[in-house]
Structures are given as structure tokens and as C-alpha cells.
Design a protein around this motif. Structure first.
Motif, mmCIF file in Angstrom:
data_model
loop_
_atom_site.group_PDB
_atom_site.id
_atom_site.type_symbol
_atom_site.label_atom_id
_atom_site.label_comp_id
_atom_site.label_asym_id
_atom_site.label_seq_id
_atom_site.Cartn_x
_atom_site.Cartn_y
_atom_site.Cartn_z
ATOM 1 N N LEU A 8 0.841 -1.199 0.000
ATOM 2 C CA LEU A 8 0.000 0.000 0.000
ATOM 3 C C LEU A 8 0.871 1.242 0.000
ATOM 4 O O LEU A 8 1.984 1.230 0.537
ATOM 5 C CB LEU A 8 -0.901 0.029 1.234
ATOM 6 C CG LEU A 8 -1.932 -1.094 1.395
ATOM 7 C CD1 LEU A 8 -2.571 -1.006 2.783
ATOM 8 C CD2 LEU A 8 -2.997 -1.015 0.316
ATOM 9 N N GLY A 9 0.345 2.325 -0.566
ATOM 10 C CA GLY A 9 1.031 3.600 -0.459
ATOM 11 C C GLY A 9 0.998 4.104 0.975
ATOM 12 O O GLY A 9 0.248 3.588 1.817
ATOM 13 N N LEU A 10 1.794 5.118 1.261
ATOM 14 C CA LEU A 10 1.903 5.620 2.628
ATOM 15 C C LEU A 10 0.555 6.102 3.156
ATOM 16 O O LEU A 10 0.180 5.816 4.298
ATOM 17 C CB LEU A 10 2.935 6.743 2.679
ATOM 18 C CG LEU A 10 3.287 7.305 4.050
ATOM 19 C CD1 LEU A 10 3.753 6.208 5.004
ATOM 20 C CD2 LEU A 10 4.370 8.383 3.915
ATOM 21 N N ALA A 11 -0.192 6.826 2.319
ATOM 22 C CA ALA A 11 -1.506 7.319 2.758
ATOM 23 C C ALA A 11 -2.455 6.158 3.026
ATOM 24 O O ALA A 11 -3.253 6.197 3.972
ATOM 25 C CB ALA A 11 -2.098 8.258 1.705
ATOM 26 N N GLY A 12 -2.384 5.113 2.208
ATOM 27 C CA GLY A 12 -3.235 3.953 2.416
ATOM 28 C C GLY A 12 -2.937 3.245 3.724
ATOM 29 O O GLY A 12 -3.857 2.832 4.448
ATOM 30 N N VAL A 13 -1.651 3.107 4.051
ATOM 31 C CA VAL A 13 -1.252 2.461 5.312
ATOM 32 C C VAL A 13 -1.699 3.288 6.507
ATOM 33 O O VAL A 13 -2.235 2.747 7.489
ATOM 34 C CB VAL A 13 0.272 2.238 5.350
ATOM 35 C CG1 VAL A 13 0.707 1.685 6.703
ATOM 36 C CG2 VAL A 13 0.714 1.283 4.251
ATOM 37 N N ILE A 14 -1.480 4.603 6.432
ATOM 38 C CA ILE A 14 -1.873 5.473 7.541
ATOM 39 C C ILE A 14 -3.390 5.434 7.728
ATOM 40 O O ILE A 14 -3.890 5.339 8.861
ATOM 41 C CB ILE A 14 -1.395 6.921 7.307
ATOM 42 C CG1 ILE A 14 0.140 6.969 7.305
ATOM 43 C CG2 ILE A 14 -1.930 7.855 8.394
ATOM 44 C CD1 ILE A 14 0.725 8.326 6.927
ATOM 45 N N SER A 15 -4.147 5.515 6.625
ATOM 46 C CA SER A 15 -5.608 5.489 6.708
ATOM 47 C C SER A 15 -6.118 4.196 7.323
ATOM 48 O O SER A 15 -7.124 4.183 8.036
ATOM 49 C CB SER A 15 -6.211 5.655 5.306
ATOM 50 O OG SER A 15 -5.874 6.904 4.759
ATOM 51 N N LYS A 16 -5.412 3.099 7.056
ATOM 52 C CA LYS A 16 -5.827 1.790 7.555
ATOM 53 C C LYS A 16 -5.541 1.619 9.033
ATOM 54 O O LYS A 16 -6.204 0.832 9.725
ATOM 55 C CB LYS A 16 -5.107 0.705 6.751
ATOM 56 C CG LYS A 16 -5.640 -0.699 6.952
ATOM 57 C CD LYS A 16 -4.932 -1.656 6.000
ATOM 58 C CE LYS A 16 -5.425 -3.083 6.212
ATOM 59 N NZ LYS A 16 -4.739 -4.035 5.294
#
Length: 431
Positions: free
Chosen positions: A80-88
Motif C-alpha cells: 500500500l502507499g503511505l496514505a493507504g497504510v496510515i488510513s488503515k
């Protein structure tokens, strides 16, 4: 020796030179860090304080290399991209706030970079700089939207060559190398508040949030483009080769970035500072100031370097904003996708870039806007880096890609230094 990361099934890939196969996201990210706005910062640093400030680039190298490697690891390990990981893994409002500030800062940076590119062309061939701004802005959008991903990445890699212009510049001027070396290895702590403002600006230029998002996203893009690669959380056997590749790519990219920055500071110190020119407000102004003191050749290659690095940096700025917003909104994202499959992603990328173009047609002072962009970047970098450090040690997210103790120490040190820099920038702006 093959450098492709192997899946559990034996797959034979065509042999390629090792370095060409290894270098990718880290090299492009590092080179894009030396954008026209960064060139202006480094030129001002050298013009105002000479060789006494070069030690800061030695300090930032290990910090930025480790942080960027962590960003790359997060993308490669999680898929996942960084934003995807943080959002998760964090509340939605955390990433929403970060994306808003990132988008704001990136648009200002794009506008400043395009303006500098237009001014550089005007210096070389004349004509209206605003026309060049429009041409550059639309060219960047069209290449990202319609060019095949592999070819586009190849173009970005070739654009990194433009940064060699600054090595040419430093060789074309008369540099007192003993004085330059002394400034590099012996830190100077100048009590002048302006000195520390420039130090903070250098930190904010070399360690910027958009670079984290871009490198993580490019690792995810490579997973889709190279069928032998799988997210490390699902394919732990790939970890040794994958992490070795990311480290080599990142260290080379960040070292290249800092060597270019060092060349710019040394050039400005040896020419502008030595001749009493201590106020440089933009990269184009730095190029123009070089002409009477260093000659036509140094001026020309410095100006050409601004155009080349701008063509590299503007897509990275627009792309990182689109990746971040798209991952938060759970849109299909990726430059490898055809436009019809990722309409919102490409629309975001286009809007960010064209908003930067529009900024150059407003009465907003680009220098003041860039200052506030640097403030925003400095503020955003701290929580993003802290979140990255928390994620990077979680086995449930990173698997075999989780970072070792020494990287944890260096990463948190870099985060602490950036926090102090953000506080210092706030304090100095009030003085």
C-alpha cells in the motif's frame, strides 16, 4: 547476479546491468528533491553564508536516507502507499488533515517551480515567461496521463542527468577547495538568527513529506509492473533481496541529491558570496547573478539545470498529492493504470499541476508563498515521520520489512531534529 526479487516459483528474467535494475524510486525521489525551489534555497545559503553552512548537507544525508528507506520499505512490505497504510491504521481525520496540508504545500511548490522554469527559459532565449509556464505545466500533465508507465519512469530517470549540470557549474568556477572542505567537516554555529533560518530551510527542503508519499507509492507501482514481486507481508522470502535493493536505490538517490545540493551551495559561495552578492530570492535570480561573476558558461548550465530538474520535480509534486488523496478516498490510483480506470486520480494530478500554473498568474508573491509552503512542509513532516516510525516497527504491517534497531534510532533522531526545526522556524518567523 540477478537483482529481481524472486517469488517462490522459479522465474527467469532477462539479465540487465545490476545498477540499472536496482535504481528506481529512490533515485527519482532524491533527484526531484533538488527542484528549482530547493536550488533557490541552496543558492541563498551559499550566497549569504558562504562555505560555513555546507556542513548541514553532511548532517542531512544519513537522516534523509534512513527516512526515505523507511518510506520505501512501507510501500514494498505492505503493498500500500503511505496514505493507504496510515488510513488503515490511524483515525481518518489524521490522514485527511495531512492530505489537505500536503495538497496546499505541493500546489505552491509546483507554482514556484514552474515560475522558476519559465524565468530560466526567458533568461536563455527571451520571450514571455508565462507562456513557458503554461507549456511546462501542460506538458507535465500530458506525459503523466498518456505516457505508458514504464516509458514515463524511464523519462524521469533520464531527467536526473540534468542535475549533472551543477557539477559542471562547480567545476567551471574558481573554488578555494581547502576552505570549502573545512566548511563541510567543521560545523559553524553562527549566532545570527538568519543563519538558523537558512539551516531550518535546508532541513525542510531536503526532508519533505511529498518525497515520502512518492517513494512508497512507486514501490507499490513496481509490484504491479513486475510479476515476480509480491508485498513482503505475503512473501517473506523476498525480503532480503527486496530490502537490499531498496537500500542501494535510496542511498544512491539521496547521496546524489545531497552532492548536487552541495555543488550548488559551493558554486554560490565561491562566486556570489565572494563577490558580495548575498541576497538571492529565486533559482533564476541565482543563475542571472552568476553571469557577471562566473561567466556565460556557468550561467547557461545553471539555468538549463533549473529547467531539467523542474521537469522532474513538478510531476513528483503533483503525483504525490494525487496518490495521497486517492488512497484516502479509496480511488483506483497509479500511473500504470489507463486514464479511464483511474479518472479521479488523474483528475487530481491534473488539478494540482494546473493550480500551480494558475498561481503564476495571480498577484501572490511566489517568494512569500514558498516560505509558507516551507512552514507547512516542516509542520506536516513531523507527524508523518512519527507515524512512519510507529508503522515501520509493526510486524503485522511490515512483516519481514520491519526496520532494525539502528534505523529506529536514526529515524526518531531525524524526527526529533525536524520537530526542533519546525519550532525554530516558528520562533524565527516571529522575530
Amino acid at each position: 547476479m540477478a537483482t529481481a526479487e524472486q517469488n517462490s516459483s522459479p522465474v527467469v528474467e532477462p539479465s540487465k546491468p545490476r545498477l540499472l535494475k536496482v535504481l528506481g524510486p529512490g533515485l527519482i525521489t532524491g533527484a526531484s528533491d533538488d527542484d528549482p525551489s530547493g536550488i533557490a534555497t541552496y543558492s541563498q545559503a551559499g550566497a549569504q553564508f558562504g562555505f560555513s553552512i555546507t556542513w548541514t548537507l553532511l548532517l542531512t544525508l544519513p537522516l534523509m536516507a534512513v527516512i526515505q528507506e523507511i518510506a520505501g520499505r512501507i510501500g514494498r512490505a505492505s503493498g500500500l502507499g503511505l496514505a493507504g497504510v496510515i488510513s488503515k491504521n490511524f483515525p481518518a481525520w489524521v490522514m485527511q488533515t495531512i492530505v489537505f496540508l500536503l495538497f496546499f504545500a505541493n500546489i505552491i511548490n509546483i507554482g514556484a517551480d514552474l515560475g522558476a522554469m519559465g524565468d530560466a527559459v526567458k533568461l536563455i532565449i527571451g520571450g514571455p515567461s508565462t507562456i513557458y509556464v503554461v507549456i511546462f505545466g501542460f506538458s507535465c500533465v500530458l506525459m503523466q496521463v498518456f505516457m505508458k508507465y514504464k516509458r514515463y519512469v524511464s523519462v524521469l530517470k533520464w531527467l536526473t542527468i540534468s542535475l549533472f549540470a551543477y557539477f559542471g557549474t562547480v567545476l567551471a568556477v574558481n573554488v578555494p577547495w581547502s576552505e570549502a572542505l573545512r566548511g563541510l567537516v567543521i560545523p559553524t554555529f553562527n549566532p545570527d538568527p538568519q543563519f538558523w533560518t537558512v539551516v531550518v530551510a535546508i532541513l525542510g527542503t531536503t526532508i519533505s513529506p511529498y518525497l515520502f508519499f512518492w517513494q512508497a507509492a512507486q514501490e507499490v507501482e513496481d509490484l504491479g509492473e513486475k510479476p515476480t514481486r509480491t508485498a513482503l507481508i505475503d512473501a517473506p522470502k523476498q525480503a532480503p533481496k527486496a530490502l537490499a535493493r531498496i537500500r542501494t536505490d535510496t542511498v544512491v538517490g539521496m547521496a546524489f541529491s545531497n552532492l548536487v545540493a552541495l555543488a550548488i551551495v559551493i558554486t554560490a559561495a565561491a562566486t556570489l558570496n565572494a563577490n558580495g552578492v548575498t541576497d538571492v530570492q529565486s533559482s533564476a535570480q541565482a543563475a542571472e547573478a552568476l553571469k557577471p561573476v562566473a561567466g556565460q558558461f556557468a550561467f547557461s548550465i545553471f539555468a538549463l539545470g533549473i529547467i531539467g530538474t523542474g521537469l522532474l520535480a513538478v510531476p513528483v509534486l503533483g503525483g504525490s498529492a494525487a496518490y495521497a488523496l486517492g488512497e484516502v478516498m479509496k480511488w483506483p490510483v497509479g500511473l500504470a493504470r489507463p486514464p479511464k480506470e483511474a479518472k479521479a486520480f488523474y483528475a487530481t494530478l491534473s488539478i494540482a499541476t494546473l493550480a500551480g500554473v494558475a498561481l503564476d498568474f495571480t498577484p501572490i508573491d511566489p517568494i512569500k508563498a514558498l516560505f509558507w509552503s516551507a512552514v507547512v512542509n516542516g509542520v506536516v513532516a513531523v507527524p508523518v515521520m512519527a507515524i512512519m516510525m510507529i508503522i515501520a516497527v509493526r510486524d503485522d504491517v511490515m512483516g519481514k520489512g520491519s526496520i532494525p534497531t539502528w534505523m529506529t534510532v536514526v529515524g526518531w533522531t531525524a524526527t526529533g531534529i525536524m520537530a526542533l526545526a519546525a519550532l525554530a522556524m516558528g520562533a524565527l518567523s516571529l522575530m
